[in-house]
Design an enzyme around this catalytic site. Sequence first.
Site, PDB file in Angstrom:
ATOM      1  CG  LEU A  78      -1.952   1.068   1.381  1.00  0.00           C
ATOM      2  CD1 LEU A  78      -3.020   0.911   0.305  1.00  0.00           C
ATOM      3  CD2 LEU A  78      -2.579   1.005   2.773  1.00  0.00           C
ATOM      4  CG  HIS A  79       2.374   2.913  -3.162  1.00  0.00           C
ATOM      5  ND1 HIS A  79       2.076   1.610  -3.496  1.00  0.00           N
ATOM      6  CD2 HIS A  79       2.422   3.608  -4.328  1.00  0.00           C
ATOM      7  CE1 HIS A  79       1.959   1.518  -4.822  1.00  0.00           C
ATOM      8  NE2 HIS A  79       2.152   2.718  -5.353  1.00  0.00           N
ATOM      9  CG  PHE A  80      -1.494   6.637   0.856  1.00  0.00           C
ATOM     10  CD1 PHE A  80      -0.905   5.711   1.699  1.00  0.00           C
ATOM     11  CD2 PHE A  80      -2.867   6.643   0.742  1.00  0.00           C
ATOM     12  CE1 PHE A  80      -1.667   4.813   2.424  1.00  0.00           C
ATOM     13  CE2 PHE A  80      -3.647   5.744   1.462  1.00  0.00           C
ATOM     14  CZ  PHE A  80      -3.042   4.832   2.298  1.00  0.00           C
TER      15      PHE A  80
END
Length: 165
Positions: free
Chosen positions: A121-123
């Site tokens: 998960l990465h933003f």
Amino acid sequence: MHERKNLYVPSKMDYVRGERPPVHCIFCAIRNENENVINLSVYQTEKFIVSANLYPYNPGHILIFPKEHVEQYRNLSAEDAAELHRLHVLCLDVLQDTYTPQGFNMGCNEGRVAGASIEHLHFHVVPRYANEIGFLDIINDDRIIVEDPRESVRKLRSAFNNRDK
Ligand SMILES: [Zn+2]
């Protein structure tokens, strides 16, 4: 903050376009300080790391990801989400001071069909500029590099360090 001493970055821009390193997960490898990956991290909190993007869409394009290998947003706890929110605000402040953009795109892609090329998960936080074409340095047909990631890392580490003082 902890200042990394051994910054490993590509020595030529064509290295940037090369193959992905042979690690299971690039973000876990960054967290583990694996020497086989290009470490563009610029800041960290207890549970998250902020990194410059090796393939930036715009100058100042950063990524925020949990240190733990989480693939789904709903697996973050409420406490994680609160820390993530504070970190987003800090990143927006730092980017505003450093790059003076006129706007931002923020968000994440979860799952390959949604466009996530890395499952961890990465933003994304992408500064947007009124005259973006002025920043572009087209170096081949399929890849646009807008700022050498080494330069982004230098600027951003300095900016986050100054915020911590
Ligand atoms: Zn991972």
